[in-house]
Design an enzyme around this catalytic site. Structure first.
Site, PDB file in Angstrom:
ATOM      1  N   GLY A  79       0.724   5.635   1.300  1.00 52.39           N
ATOM      2  CA  GLY A  79       0.012   6.682   2.008  1.00 52.39           C
ATOM      3  C   GLY A  79       0.426   8.045   1.511  1.00 52.39           C
ATOM      4  N   ALA A  84       4.704   7.742   2.096  1.00 53.20           N
ATOM      5  CA  ALA A  84       5.533   6.543   1.966  1.00 53.20           C
ATOM      6  C   ALA A  84       4.812   5.478   1.159  1.00 53.20           C
ATOM      7  CB  ALA A  84       5.898   5.995   3.350  1.00 53.20           C
ATOM      8  N   ALA A  85       5.590   4.519   0.686  1.00 50.53           N
ATOM      9  CA  ALA A  85       5.067   3.305   0.058  1.00 50.53           C
ATOM     10  C   ALA A  85       5.580   2.114   0.854  1.00 50.53           C
ATOM     11  CB  ALA A  85       5.520   3.211  -1.398  1.00 50.53           C
ATOM     12  N   ASP A 126      -2.519  11.007  14.697  1.00 55.00           N
ATOM     13  CA  ASP A 126      -2.995  10.624  13.363  1.00 55.00           C
ATOM     14  C   ASP A 126      -3.704   9.272  13.420  1.00 55.00           C
ATOM     15  OD1 ASP A 126      -3.466  10.947  10.676  1.00 55.00           O
ATOM     16  OD2 ASP A 126      -1.513  10.179  10.041  1.00 55.00           O
ATOM     17  N   GLY A 181       0.831  -1.195   0.000  1.00 51.87           N
ATOM     18  CA  GLY A 181       0.000   0.000   0.000  1.00 51.87           C
ATOM     19  C   GLY A 181       0.862   1.239   0.000  1.00 51.87           C
TER      20      GLY A 181
END
Length: 580
Positions: free
Chosen positions: A165, A168-169, A361, A163
């Site tokens: 965000g 980042a990956a 978060d 995934g």
């Protein structure tokens, strides 16, 4: 028996007070002043001389809060009675004075009995806590036996993307056990090509039940930090908050990472919080799907219009099957299971608060899920890129400028954060901000839409919502759980329960029904129940190779046991149940 002991103790104290303050024959050195051999009004035995600098010895453990005010009030009353008695003492102590001192002594006897009971309860809680604290520190590290491996990107075989965000990956990865496997993979050009590689046992065979890609590698997108390791570590230091000590032993290019006093805190391990096993800087590779999924984040030599630098930070973590959002899209947990899932988030948040860290978060995308052998989900809080982990400020962030970052998730930002106004002495208190976010996520866990997401009339904003606007939870949800979720979402932070008390409420509602059923909840009954729970939990942990979710939660509860917080949770539950 307790009343008889209190009466006996009261008589002893009353007799001692009468002997201490009764008039004594002897020389008088002035009007109303005792002679050198007397000790009136000083709380000392007659004839005993104390040194001027002597300090009173503390009497064991401090008095609990619920008795301290009464004890101080009694002390003030004693001082007034003593002054009046000394004035009248020249004429002898009459029956009235003796009765007053006897009653006063009886009152102190009752207080001392309560104080002794509280001390016994606090001592028992501390002993239980010490046992289970050590057990909960045992967080497994799959790279523990490879002390000097895993600090280079070349040590891993990288599979497909998991995934991505906002910053980042994430890719699945594995580390071959034997060096020849790695050399063969590099020779065949499998690095970064998504190889079909499985974990191997010590004899070279595939370990039974071992996942093909046990690790997840998070590649940060580096747009503004530059390409030096020093700049990267300075810019992305919050990502290292959940890193283990061993994770930071590698070389970051030409730099060895050292934590500074002004840098972020290092989070102690917890079963409900992600653990970073390795962290290192390396050149950005062209990984599977990069050109299609995030071309703008790549360096220009991979994509001409890319904004990324050629070097970035990599984090190695455990590979979890899915996020909480993905799990809830496929599954609808039962009320009991959903209650345990909410409890896990509260346990994780309580650990953060105790460490002086705010996540800032929290959302279902940043919560990972795995399952125990019974299929029960275990939740793990991840992604600390927006956390507040400053040694200098703790959970009280100075908000002297509007440029100060409040956090990463605007939709699930607690009211005291979203409505804060900057100023010379303004401060944002994050001590209950993550707890508020757990209350909002609980709606998703119990199968409802998050009221703070979306648009339209049903959408609420943390800046302006009223508690009466919160949607009702289904009747299938236990009443005390519904009440707790509403209390977590109160606008005023000082009216919300702490994460510890909220977790205790759910623990008692799940496993303390026998205790709550008692008409008069006494400390000795509570301690007996805690000892029973401790024995049952230790036995359950021994009988199974891997602890189930319920056993792990009970171990967390006992490891964080505090008598006062448990009593407050029990009183809160009792008040909710007694309300019409």
């Amino acid at each position: 028996m307790a009343v008889r002991q209190a009466l006996g103790r009261g008589l002893q104290l009353g007799r001692a007070l009468l002997l201490r303050f009764a008039p004594k024959p002897g020389p008088v050195s002035g009007w109303g002043k005792p002679g050198p051999g007397a000790a009136w009004g000083r709380g000392e035995r007659p004839g005993r001389v104390s040194s001027p600098g002597a300090q009173p010895r503390p009497l064991g453990l401090p008095l609990p809060d619920r008795y301290r005010f009464f004890r101080q009030s009694v002390a003030g009353l004693a001082a007034r009675i003593q002054r009046q008695f000394v004035v009248r003492a020249r004429g002898g102590a009459g029956p009235c004075g003796r009765a007053v001192f006897l009653a006063f002594g009886l009152g102190l006897g009752l207080i001392e009995e309560k104080q002794a009971e509280s001390r016994r309860a606090a001592s028992a809680c501390q002993e239980i806590q010490a046992i289970f604290t050590q057990k909960n520190k045992q967080v497994s590290d799959p790279l523990d036996t490879r002390r000097w491996q895993g600090f280079r990107l070349e040590d891993y075989l990288i599979g497909q993307a998991i995934g991505k965000g906002c910053n980042a990956a994430v890719y699945e990865a594995t580390m071959p056990t034997l060096p020849q496997h790695l050399e063969k993979a590099k020779h065949l050009g499998l690095l970064g090509k998504g190889p079909d590689v499985v974990s191997k046992g010590a004899d070279g065979e595939q370990a039974p039940g071992a996942p093909a890609f046990p690790f997840a590698i998070k590649m940060m997108w580096n747009i503004s930090a530059g390409s030096s390791s020093e700049a990267i570590l300075s810019k992305m230091s919050q990502e290292l908050v959940p890193a283990s000590r061993m994770a930071l032993d590698g070389e970051y290019g030409a730099v060895t990472y050292r934590r500074s006093r002004d840098g972020p805190k290092q989070l102690a391990p917890h079963p409900n919080i992600i653990r970073v096993f390795r962290a290192f800087t390396s050149s950005v590779p062209l990984l599977p799907g990069a050109l299609a999924d995030y071309p703008d984040m790549l360096p220009p030599h991979y994509y001409p219009e890319g904004l990324g630098h050629g070097r970035t930070l990599f984090l190695v973590m455990k590979n979890y099957p899915c996020t909480l959002r993905q799990y809830l899209e496929e599954q609808t947990p039962s009320s009991r299971l959903a209650t345990m899932m909410t409890l896990q988030l509260l346990e994780g948040v309580d650990h953060l608060v105790q460490q002086g860290i705010a996540h800032r978060d929290l959302k279902s995308d940043n919560i990972l899920v795995e399952w125990d052998s019974d299929g029960c989900p275990w939740l793990v809080i991840s992604d600390f890129g927006c956390c507040l982990a400053d040694e200098r400020v703790g959970l009280q962030l100075p908000f002297n400028s509007s440029s100060v970052e409040r956090g990463g998730n605007g939709s699930l930002m607690a009211p005291e954060v979203s409505t804060a106004h900057s100023g010379p002495h303004a401060v944002i208190d994050y001590s209950k901000a993550d707890t508020w976010a757990v209350g909002a996520i609980a709606y998703e866990i119990f199968g409802l839409a998050n009221p703070f997401y979306g648009q339209g009339s049903a959408h609420l904003e943390s800046r302006s919502y009223q508690e009466a606007q919160l949607p009702e939870m289904p009747k299938s949800v236990p009443p005390e759980t519904r009440q707790l979720v509403r209390s977590l979402l109160q606008r005023e932070a000082n009216k919300r329960p702490s994460a510890r008390i909220a977790a205790n409420v759910l623990h008692l509602s799940l496993w303390g029904e026998h205790l709550l059923a008692l008409k008069n909840l006494k400390l000795d009954k509570m301690i007996a129940w805690l000892l029973q729970q401790s024995a049952a939990t230790l036995l359950a942990d021994r009988l199974r190779e891997k602890s189930c979710v319920e056993t792990k939660l009970q171990m967390l509860f006992l490891a964080n046991l505090e008598c006062e917080a448990l009593c407050q949770a029990a009183l809160l539950l009792s008040s909710w149940r007694a309300a019409p």
